[in-house]
Design an enzyme around this catalytic site. Structure first.
Site, PDB file in Angstrom:
ATOM      1  CE  LYS A 146      -1.185  -4.615   3.668  1.00 12.73           C
ATOM      2  NZ  LYS A 146      -1.509  -5.917   2.937  1.00 12.73           N
TER       3      LYS A 146
ATOM      4  CB  SER B  45      -0.808  -0.144   1.175  1.00 13.73           C
ATOM      5  OG  SER B  45      -1.456   1.158   1.316  1.00 13.73           O
TER       6      SER B  45
ATOM      7  CE1 TYR C  82      -3.482  -2.467   5.770  1.00  8.56           C
ATOM      8  CE2 TYR C  82      -3.211   0.028   5.402  1.00  8.56           C
ATOM      9  CZ  TYR C  82      -3.489  -1.285   5.158  1.00  8.56           C
ATOM     10  OH  TYR C  82      -3.367  -1.585   3.690  1.00  8.56           O
TER      11      TYR C  82
HETATM   12  C1  UD1 Z   1      -6.855   5.191   3.752  1.00  8.28           C
HETATM   13  C2  UD1 Z   1      -5.979   4.768   4.709  1.00  8.28           C
HETATM   14  C3  UD1 Z   1      -4.772   3.971   4.005  1.00  8.28           C
HETATM   15  C4  UD1 Z   1      -5.335   2.818   3.268  1.00  8.28           C
HETATM   16  C5  UD1 Z   1      -6.349   3.195   2.209  1.00  8.28           C
HETATM   17  C6  UD1 Z   1      -7.061   2.221   1.579  1.00  8.28           C
HETATM   18  C7  UD1 Z   1      -6.148   6.474   6.591  1.00  8.28           C
HETATM   19  C8  UD1 Z   1      -5.341   7.484   7.172  1.00  8.28           C
HETATM   20  N1  UD1 Z   1      -5.474   5.889   5.447  1.00  8.28           N
HETATM   21  O1  UD1 Z   1      -6.342   5.924   2.949  1.00  8.28           O
HETATM   22  O2  UD1 Z   1      -3.860   3.488   5.057  1.00  8.28           O
HETATM   23  O3  UD1 Z   1      -4.353   2.111   2.545  1.00  8.28           O
HETATM   24  O4  UD1 Z   1      -7.318   4.004   2.869  1.00  8.28           O
HETATM   25  O5  UD1 Z   1      -7.865   2.743   0.521  1.00  8.28           O
HETATM   26  O6  UD1 Z   1      -7.018   5.823   6.906  1.00  8.28           O
HETATM   27  N2  UD1 Z   1     -12.655  11.315   3.421  1.00  8.28           N
HETATM   28  C9  UD1 Z   1     -13.855  11.999   3.589  1.00  8.28           C
HETATM   29  N3  UD1 Z   1     -15.002  11.602   4.140  1.00  8.28           N
HETATM   30  C10 UD1 Z   1     -15.142  10.267   4.442  1.00  8.28           C
HETATM   31  C11 UD1 Z   1     -13.866   9.301   4.233  1.00  8.28           C
HETATM   32  C12 UD1 Z   1     -12.927   9.937   3.683  1.00  8.28           C
HETATM   33  O7  UD1 Z   1     -13.571  13.385   3.485  1.00  8.28           O
HETATM   34  O8  UD1 Z   1     -16.083   9.905   4.985  1.00  8.28           O
HETATM   35  C13 UD1 Z   1     -11.387  11.839   2.883  1.00  8.28           C
HETATM   36  C14 UD1 Z   1     -10.129  11.644   3.713  1.00  8.28           C
HETATM   37  O9  UD1 Z   1     -10.304  12.642   4.690  1.00  8.28           O
HETATM   38  C15 UD1 Z   1      -9.277  11.684   2.564  1.00  8.28           C
HETATM   39  C16 UD1 Z   1      -9.885  11.078   1.144  1.00  8.28           C
HETATM   40  O10 UD1 Z   1     -11.205  11.215   1.489  1.00  8.28           O
HETATM   41  O11 UD1 Z   1      -8.750  13.184   2.304  1.00  8.28           O
HETATM   42  C17 UD1 Z   1      -9.559   9.557   0.994  1.00  8.28           C
HETATM   43  O12 UD1 Z   1     -10.061   8.899   2.004  1.00  8.28           O
HETATM   44  P1  UD1 Z   1      -9.876   7.120   2.244  1.00  8.28           P
HETATM   45  O13 UD1 Z   1     -10.776   6.791   1.366  1.00  8.28           O
HETATM   46  O14 UD1 Z   1     -10.195   6.901   3.604  1.00  8.28           O
HETATM   47  O15 UD1 Z   1      -8.563   6.816   1.833  1.00  8.28           O
HETATM   48  P2  UD1 Z   1      -7.119   7.405   2.516  1.00  8.28           P
HETATM   49  O16 UD1 Z   1      -7.334   8.202   4.055  1.00  8.28           O
HETATM   50  O17 UD1 Z   1      -6.419   8.108   1.561  1.00  8.28           O
END
Ligand code: UD1
Length: 344
Positions: free
Chosen positions: A153, A125, A149
């Site tokens: 990895k 990842s 997590y």
């Molecule tokens: C997350 C994990 C990462 C993992 C990946 C798998 C964290 C800190 N990181 O990445 O380790 O490999 O998922 O796909 O959790 N967001 C919102 N609202 C939400 C959910 C997310 O605004 O309800 C935003 C987040 O702040 C971020 C973006 O959407 O800016 C993507 O979030 P997410 O899909 O959770 O992925 P990551 O955080 O990049």
């Protein structure tokens, strides 16, 4: 064509990879304990590919199970997906995460070494880059874990590097995924998270089908073009094809451990993804901009040129394709592989 062992083959990325492997002519053996997946995903894999999958329900950390599996089949390669993947859960239950994610890697590598099956594609990842300071991120960027997590990895990658240094028979491809989204274009296979989704796309899609009231957008004050954080979303089918590409070039690779970024090379903000989703869904997604989520980086996207050149692979599906296919799956299967009542 050889037989490939796919651990975690009923999961989100594993099941899409099985479809593409079967389509490319590989025979596929899956081991999965359904800890975070459904047997229905494997039924969908068989229906979509028109081919059978040999399946064993079991745990990769269980030595006798794995030895039995390796004694029955002559695997040309292993693709190791089986792992826990929820960041928040890893922070409250670190030992369970290390036992499962690192324990399964140790067990698998030991059995592979014993049996002389030394070709491995590992599901890693972009989390191994931690809070990267420079974008786009290439494979030479510093490695850092920022939660258990991510550390599971990173430690797994390090174990594989050590093993490759000690045993020149091993060829290990570390595939570092950016943000996988989307679904099989048929709408019959897709992501089915248990409980409340942590990730943006499944949460947004559950809002769109009415399972959740509104999307919370974490942070509207980032120094980006619209104030929301940037990620490199990649269609799960492109990601699956990256695994097929990795297997295809294994013969050409030198022994050792090699990392590859699987991303599109394009960053999108949260609001850009929401807008693309709204266009395919045809109505607005209720949302509220709230505070930043702890641990989130402002901008993360890949430099995938190494994978483009060496694996001869390139992501071809854009944000519209990702949203269209994810919506097709979610709208056909509002509760995923479960017919209902809804999971909470
Ligand atoms: C997350 C994990 C990462 C993992 C990946 C798998 C964290 C800190 N990181 O990445 O380790 O490999 O998922 O796909 O959790 N967001 C919102 N609202 C939400 C959910 C997310 O605004 O309800 C935003 C987040 O702040 C971020 C973006 O959407 O800016 C993507 O979030 P997410 O899909 O959770 O992925 P990551 O955080 O990049």
């Amino acid at each position: 064509m050889s037989t490939v062992l796919v651990t975690g083959g009923a999961g989100y990325i594993g099941s899409h990879t099985c479809v593409e492997l079967l389509g490319a002519g590989y025979d596929v053996v899956v081991i999965d304990n359904f800890a975070n997946s459904s047997p229905k995903a494997l039924e969908a894999v068989e229906a979509l590919s028109g081919r059978k999958v040999t399946f064993l329900e079991g745990d990769v950390s269980d030595r006798p199970t794995l030895e039995r599996l390796f004694s029955r089949h002559d695997f040309g390669a292993v693709i190791h997906f089986a792992a826990f993947k929820a960041v928040a859960e890893s922070m409250s239950e670190p030992l369970r995460y290390y036992a499962n994610n690192v324990g399964s890697v140790l067990n698998l590598l030991e059995v592979m070494q014993q049996t002389g099956c030394c070709n491995l594609v590992f599901s890693s990842s972009c989390t191994v880059y931690g809070n990267a300071q420079v974008v786009p991120i290439d494979e030479t960027a510093p490695l850092e874990a920022v939660n258990p997590y991510g550390r599971s990895k990173l430690v797994s990658e390090e174990i594989m590097r050590d093993l490759c240094a000690a045993d020149p028979r091993f060829k290990v491809v570390l595939l570092r995924y950016f943000n996988p989204v989307g679904a099989h274009p048929s709408g019959e296979l897709g992501e089915d998270p248990r409980g409340i989704p942590d990730n943006l796309m499944p949460y947004l899609m559950q809002v769109a089908v009415g399972r959740r009231d509104k999307l919370s957008v974490f942070g509207g004050d980032y120094p980006t073009r619209d104030g929301t954080a940037i990620r490199d979303y990649i269609h799960v089918v492109d990601l699956a094809l990256g695994h097929v590409a990795a297997l295809g070039v294994l013969d050409e690779l030198e022994p050792g451990c090699q990392p590859f970024n699987l991303g599109t090379g394009t960053g999108s903000t949260v609001l850009e993804l929401v807008q693309a989703a709204q266009r395919v869904i045809g109505r607005p997604i209720p949302l509220e901009i709230v505070g930043r989520r702890d641990g989130d980086s402002v901008a993360v996207w890949a430099d995938p040129s190494r994978a483009n050149a060496v694996l001869r692979w390139r992501a071809t599906r854009n944000l519209h394709d990702m949203c269209r296919d994810h919506w097709n799956w979610q709208s056909k299967h509002p509760y995923g592989f479960v017919d209902g009542p809804p999971r909470t």
